[in-house]
Design a protein around this motif. Structure first.
Motif, PDB file in Angstrom:
ATOM      1  N   LEU A 157       0.830  -1.201   0.000  1.00  0.00           N
ATOM      2  CA  LEU A 157       0.000   0.000   0.000  1.00  0.00           C
ATOM      3  C   LEU A 157       0.872   1.261   0.000  1.00  0.00           C
ATOM      4  CD1 LEU A 157      -2.753   1.332   0.145  1.00  0.00           C
ATOM      5  CD2 LEU A 157      -2.762   0.983   2.611  1.00  0.00           C
ATOM      6  N   ALA A 158       1.971   1.227   0.781  1.00  0.00           N
ATOM      7  CA  ALA A 158       2.864   2.390   0.838  1.00  0.00           C
ATOM      8  C   ALA A 158       3.439   2.679  -0.547  1.00  0.00           C
ATOM      9  CB  ALA A 158       3.978   2.126   1.846  1.00  0.00           C
ATOM     10  N   LEU A 159       3.835   1.602  -1.255  1.00  0.00           N
ATOM     11  CA  LEU A 159       4.400   1.786  -2.598  1.00  0.00           C
ATOM     12  C   LEU A 159       3.326   2.288  -3.564  1.00  0.00           C
ATOM     13  CD1 LEU A 159       6.712  -1.353  -2.687  1.00  0.00           C
ATOM     14  CD2 LEU A 159       7.434   1.047  -2.631  1.00  0.00           C
ATOM     15  N   MET A 160       2.103   1.796  -3.375  1.00  0.00           N
ATOM     16  CA  MET A 160       0.997   2.311  -4.201  1.00  0.00           C
ATOM     17  C   MET A 160       0.835   3.803  -3.976  1.00  0.00           C
ATOM     18  SD  MET A 160      -1.867  -0.635  -3.684  1.00  0.00           S
ATOM     19  CE  MET A 160      -3.302   0.363  -3.931  1.00  0.00           C
ATOM     20  N   ALA A 161       0.958   4.206  -2.701  1.00  0.00           N
ATOM     21  CA  ALA A 161       0.803   5.619  -2.370  1.00  0.00           C
ATOM     22  C   ALA A 161       1.889   6.455  -3.029  1.00  0.00           C
ATOM     23  CB  ALA A 161       0.830   5.799  -0.850  1.00  0.00           C
ATOM     24  N   GLU A 162       3.059   5.804  -3.236  1.00  0.00           N
ATOM     25  CA  GLU A 162       4.145   6.547  -3.902  1.00  0.00           C
ATOM     26  C   GLU A 162       3.952   6.573  -5.406  1.00  0.00           C
ATOM     27  OE1 GLU A 162       7.939   5.023  -2.563  1.00  0.00           O
ATOM     28  OE2 GLU A 162       7.222   5.111  -0.479  1.00  0.00           O
ATOM     29  N   GLY A 163       2.887   5.934  -5.881  1.00  0.00           N
ATOM     30  CA  GLY A 163       2.545   6.023  -7.294  1.00  0.00           C
ATOM     31  C   GLY A 163       3.105   4.909  -8.159  1.00  0.00           C
ATOM     32  N   HIS A 164       3.602   3.826  -7.547  1.00  0.00           N
ATOM     33  CA  HIS A 164       4.175   2.734  -8.351  1.00  0.00           C
ATOM     34  C   HIS A 164       3.102   1.847  -8.961  1.00  0.00           C
ATOM     35  CE1 HIS A 164       8.268   3.616  -7.155  1.00  0.00           C
ATOM     36  NE2 HIS A 164       7.836   3.762  -5.903  1.00  0.00           N
ATOM     37  N   SER A 165       3.427   1.315 -10.129  1.00  0.00           N
ATOM     38  CA  SER A 165       2.514   0.357 -10.773  1.00  0.00           C
ATOM     39  C   SER A 165       2.730  -1.020 -10.138  1.00  0.00           C
ATOM     40  CB  SER A 165       2.819   0.267 -12.260  1.00  0.00           C
ATOM     41  OG  SER A 165       4.106  -0.288 -12.427  1.00  0.00           O
ATOM     42  N   ASN A 166       1.849  -1.972 -10.470  1.00  0.00           N
ATOM     43  CA  ASN A 166       1.973  -3.321  -9.904  1.00  0.00           C
ATOM     44  C   ASN A 166       3.333  -3.937 -10.225  1.00  0.00           C
ATOM     45  OD1 ASN A 166      -0.600  -2.899  -9.140  1.00  0.00           O
ATOM     46  ND2 ASN A 166      -1.444  -4.786 -10.025  1.00  0.00           N
ATOM     47  N   SER A 167       3.794  -3.764 -11.477  1.00  0.00           N
ATOM     48  CA  SER A 167       5.057  -4.408 -11.855  1.00  0.00           C
ATOM     49  C   SER A 167       6.220  -3.746 -11.112  1.00  0.00           C
ATOM     50  CB  SER A 167       5.245  -4.352 -13.365  1.00  0.00           C
ATOM     51  OG  SER A 167       5.222  -3.010 -13.811  1.00  0.00           O
ATOM     52  N   ALA A 168       6.155  -2.441 -10.926  1.00  0.00           N
ATOM     53  CA  ALA A 168       7.214  -1.751 -10.186  1.00  0.00           C
ATOM     54  C   ALA A 168       7.239  -2.206  -8.730  1.00  0.00           C
ATOM     55  CB  ALA A 168       7.007  -0.241 -10.256  1.00  0.00           C
ATOM     56  N   ILE A 169       6.040  -2.370  -8.170  1.00  0.00           N
ATOM     57  CA  ILE A 169       5.970  -2.848  -6.789  1.00  0.00           C
ATOM     58  C   ILE A 169       6.554  -4.250  -6.683  1.00  0.00           C
ATOM     59  CG2 ILE A 169       4.388  -3.451  -4.900  1.00  0.00           C
ATOM     60  CD1 ILE A 169       2.485  -1.278  -5.953  1.00  0.00           C
ATOM     61  N   ALA A 170       6.201  -5.105  -7.675  1.00  0.00           N
ATOM     62  CA  ALA A 170       6.690  -6.482  -7.687  1.00  0.00           C
ATOM     63  C   ALA A 170       8.213  -6.497  -7.688  1.00  0.00           C
ATOM     64  CB  ALA A 170       6.139  -7.222  -8.902  1.00  0.00           C
ATOM     65  N   LYS A 171       8.811  -5.644  -8.489  1.00  0.00           N
ATOM     66  CA  LYS A 171      10.269  -5.583  -8.586  1.00  0.00           C
ATOM     67  C   LYS A 171      10.871  -5.153  -7.252  1.00  0.00           C
ATOM     68  CE  LYS A 171      11.073  -4.687 -13.236  1.00  0.00           C
ATOM     69  NZ  LYS A 171      11.025  -3.596 -14.212  1.00  0.00           N
ATOM     70  N   ARG A 172      10.291  -4.125  -6.672  1.00  0.00           N
ATOM     71  CA  ARG A 172      10.809  -3.595  -5.403  1.00  0.00           C
ATOM     72  C   ARG A 172      10.737  -4.623  -4.272  1.00  0.00           C
ATOM     73  NH1 ARG A 172      11.164   2.277  -3.727  1.00  0.00           N
ATOM     74  NH2 ARG A 172      11.455   3.296  -5.736  1.00  0.00           N
ATOM     75  N   LEU A 173       9.626  -5.341  -4.226  1.00  0.00           N
ATOM     76  CA  LEU A 173       9.444  -6.297  -3.132  1.00  0.00           C
ATOM     77  C   LEU A 173      10.014  -7.664  -3.461  1.00  0.00           C
ATOM     78  CD1 LEU A 173       5.775  -5.474  -2.031  1.00  0.00           C
ATOM     79  CD2 LEU A 173       7.895  -4.676  -1.008  1.00  0.00           C
ATOM     80  N   VAL A 174      10.591  -7.781  -4.674  1.00  0.00           N
ATOM     81  CA  VAL A 174      11.132  -9.030  -5.179  1.00  0.00           C
ATOM     82  C   VAL A 174      10.091 -10.167  -5.053  1.00  0.00           C
ATOM     83  CG1 VAL A 174      13.277 -10.359  -5.382  1.00  0.00           C
ATOM     84  CG2 VAL A 174      13.278  -8.235  -4.091  1.00  0.00           C
ATOM     85  N   VAL A 175       8.923  -9.943  -5.593  1.00  0.00           N
ATOM     86  CA  VAL A 175       7.892 -10.987  -5.678  1.00  0.00           C
ATOM     87  C   VAL A 175       7.305 -10.939  -7.088  1.00  0.00           C
ATOM     88  CG1 VAL A 175       7.251 -10.963  -3.243  1.00  0.00           C
ATOM     89  CG2 VAL A 175       6.141  -9.393  -4.820  1.00  0.00           C
ATOM     90  N   THR A 176       6.426 -11.910  -7.397  1.00  0.00           N
ATOM     91  CA  THR A 176       5.808 -11.897  -8.718  1.00  0.00           C
ATOM     92  C   THR A 176       4.666 -10.882  -8.742  1.00  0.00           C
ATOM     93  OG1 THR A 176       4.183 -13.533  -8.117  1.00  0.00           O
ATOM     94  CG2 THR A 176       6.270 -14.351  -9.007  1.00  0.00           C
ATOM     95  N   GLU A 177       4.242 -10.538  -9.947  1.00  0.00           N
ATOM     96  CA  GLU A 177       3.144  -9.582 -10.077  1.00  0.00           C
ATOM     97  C   GLU A 177       1.835 -10.149  -9.547  1.00  0.00           C
ATOM     98  OE1 GLU A 177       2.050  -6.975 -13.468  1.00  0.00           O
ATOM     99  OE2 GLU A 177       4.139  -7.345 -14.070  1.00  0.00           O
ATOM    100  N   THR A 178       1.696 -11.505  -9.703  1.00  0.00           N
ATOM    101  CA  THR A 178       0.476 -12.157  -9.179  1.00  0.00           C
ATOM    102  C   THR A 178       0.367 -11.947  -7.673  1.00  0.00           C
ATOM    103  OG1 THR A 178       1.402 -13.924 -10.514  1.00  0.00           O
ATOM    104  CG2 THR A 178      -0.853 -14.219  -9.704  1.00  0.00           C
ATOM    105  N   THR A 179       1.525 -12.090  -6.995  1.00  0.00           N
ATOM    106  CA  THR A 179       1.534 -11.894  -5.545  1.00  0.00           C
ATOM    107  C   THR A 179       1.126 -10.457  -5.214  1.00  0.00           C
ATOM    108  OG1 THR A 179       3.398 -13.405  -5.536  1.00  0.00           O
ATOM    109  CG2 THR A 179       2.901 -12.272  -3.475  1.00  0.00           C
TER     110      THR A 179
END
Lengths: 212, 382
Positions: A157-179
């Motif tokens: 949620l914090a990353l969403m608040a920073e304006g990241h897309s799902n794929s960007a969040i996935a990369k940052r958290l080192v998880v898949t986009e499905t997760t």
């Protein structure tokens, strides 16, 4: 300089106990009464610095003490008031703590068993502070929807608040986009966001986060 | 039948129930037979008998148990009861005559060979004066005895039937009693709730305040002894901890007896508190802005508390939806969890069903294996 105090508590035993305890800690108890009506009278008569009152008192054993405290807060602006309640009643607490001015406290009666903490709380109120029983705070927090999120969902949620897309969040958290999508779905569910257009819910979730 | 207890029971039944109507009949007939001005006494005598016998109907209702039948349920005195007493008095003299003729007659016939020595035996319409006649009379007497036994049992049964028909409560009266029973059940539950509240208040005003005071005093003692490094310090510290833990336990106990929030702030306040205490997150929508009758609030509260506790304990759900609304004079409660289902309507939930039924509502449980589970209660609010 002893603190002039008025106590309202309908149980005689506890009332006497409180008087004895307060006098040890440099409070002067001007009056100790057993119901709300006498409390209002005693305050007018003695003009104390501090009022300590029970919530549930005669004649109806509902919230007479709280009503009296609210009335006193309106009629005696400088008066410091501490309300002792047997149970957490959030509406009562909220009513009492509403408003800008401090010098008020809402404590559970259990705190009386910890004399030092009680006296410290009384002093805090006397200095114009606000004291809320830790139990009340705990329950208020437990109710906040953001508390229901897991650590991972919060991060998402914090990353969403920073304006990241799902794929960007996935990369940052080192998880898949499905997760990530799963986390986001949980966030929406837990924040009670109804299934509408995805982007709109995203904004609402972020707003909730920023407000929290 | 002759060797069973039935004839004896029948005789006992008739012997027990006949004296009152027989005396009544004599009481009424005596002035009439006396003739003259005494006939006027027959009217008050009839009235006196009817009143006395009507008052004695409770005995009549129980006597049928002698015939192995359930007692006749009580009904208010009415015209049918009076009819029964009047009929009893009219029939009683004939019954007494029958019983007397039968018993004495058959006995005389059976014993006639022995009695013959003292002169001819008169048994009702026949007179026996020779030995041959006497020996013929013995089987005749036995036959009369056996036939009379059947007749006696039949008479008792017929009487019991008549009594039941005339004395049992009428259908509308039964309906009234059902209503009365339902009301008394509600009154009982109300009384029970009042008692719970009284206990809660007594504990709150008494023990709870005393414990708080005790814990406070112990804390003061603890502060006095602080740093003395004595056994007394250690013991007082221990006593203080014991007092505070007892305080917490008492608080939970009081909560279980009658939640203070329910008494003070009604159902919405109590629901808020239930949600606070629940280990599972609860989404609740409560559309209720008025206080409801106490019996409804209490029943609703305990349904919600039990349903939430069950969900938390058994369902493995991770969220509960709770919906409370008042629509069309009916309070509707829905507790829905997303757990594994398979809940059984037993134990606590069954007891709650009874409780809800007592206030005229109903409780339904929908919990297929695999979930989800929904507990729904509908309680009418007049």
């Amino acid at each position: 300089m002893p603190v002039s105090t008025v106590i309202a508590e309908d149980s005689g035993l506890l009332r006497d106990g409180l008087v004895g305890m307060l006098e040890r800690f440099d409070f002067t108890v001007k009056a100790a009464v057993g119901d709300a009506e006498q409390l209002l009278k005693a305050v007018d008569e003695h003009q104390p610095q501090l009022v300590i009152t029970d919530v549930r008192m005669p004649p109806d054993f509902r919230d007479e003490g709280l009503r009296a405290a609210l009335a006193l807060r309106a009629s005696h602006p400088g008066l410091k008031i501490v309300v002792l309640s047997q149970y957490v009643e959030q509406t009562s607490a909220a009513e009492l703590l509403a408003g800008e001015q401090g010098g008020v406290g809402y404590l559970l009666k259990d705190r009386v068993a910890d004399v030092r903490a009680l006296v410290a709380a009384l002093h805090h109120v006397l200095e114009g502070g606000t004291v809320v029983d830790p139990e009340v705070v705990r329950r208020l927090l437990a109710q906040h929807p953001l508390e229901r999120l897991t650590a991972r969902e919060r991060e998402t949620l914090a990353l969403m608040a920073e304006g990241h897309s799902n794929s960007a969040i996935a990369k940052r958290l080192v998880v898949t986009e499905t997760t990530v999508a799963k986390h986001i779905r949980n966030v929406f569910d837990k924040l009670d966001l109804p299934p509408t257009e995805d982007h709109h819910r995203r904004v609402l979730a972020v707003v909730a986060y920023l407000q929290g | 039948m002759l060797v069973s207890s039935r004839p004896w029971r029948a005789v006992a039944y008739l012997a027990a129930r006949l004296p009152i109507p027989t005396l009544g009949a004599l009481f009424v007939l005596a002035p009439i037979l006396a003739g003259g001005w005494a006939i006027a006494l027959a009217v008050p005598a009839t009235l006196a008998y009817l009143v006395a016998a009507t008052l004695a109907t409770p005995l009549e209702r129980r006597l049928v148990t002698l015939l192995d039948k359930p007692p006749i349920p009580a009904a208010k005195p009415n015209l049918r009861v009076v009819t029964h007493t009047a009929t009893s008095a009219i029939l009683a003299p004939f019954e007494v005559a029958f019983l007397t003729c039968w018993s004495i007659g058959s006995l005389a016939l059976i014993l006639s060979p022995a009695l013959l020595g003292e002169g001819p035996v008169a048994a009702g319409l026949v007179t026996i004066d020779t030995t041959t006649e006497a020996w013929i009379a013995v089987p005749a007497g036995l036959a009369l005895f056996i036939a009379g036994t059947y007749a006696t049992v039949g008479l008792a049964e017929a009487h019991a039937f008549l009594a039941r028909e005339l004395l049992r409560p009428q259908p509308d009266e039964l309906q009234q009693r059902v209503t009365e029973l339902a009301r008394s059940r509600v009154r009982l539950i109300d009384a029970f709730d009042v008692e719970r509240r009284r206990i809660e208040r007594d504990l709150h005003d008494g023990a709870q305040q005393q414990l708080v005071t005790l814990a406070m005093t112990l804390d003061l003692a603890r502060i006095e002894l602080e740093g003395t490094n004595t056994e007394a310090e250690r013991l007082v510290d221990q006593a203080h901890r014991q007092a505070t833990s007892t305080m917490r336990e008492l608080k939970d106990l009081i909560h279980g007896i009658h939640p203070p929030a329910l008494a003070d702030r009604g159902l919405p306040g109590a629901i808020e508190e239930l949600a606070d205490r629940s280990p599972l997150p609860i989404r609740h929508t409560t559309q209720l802005d008025q206080r409801l009758p106490e019996s409804v609030e209490t029943a609703a509260y305990f349904v919600l508390a039990e349903a939430l506790a069950n969900a938390a304990k058994h369902s493995e759900a991770d969220a509960i939806d709770l919906d409370v609304q008042l629509a069309d004079h009916t309070l509707i409660l829905n507790v829905h969890d997303n757990g594994k289902g398979g809940a059984q309507p037993a134990g606590g939930l069954a007891g709650l069903g009874d409780r809800v039924a007592a206030v005229g509502g109903r409780l339904t449980l929908h919990s297929p294996i695999g979930g989800p589970t929904t507990v729904r209660a509908e309680i009418p609010c007049p």
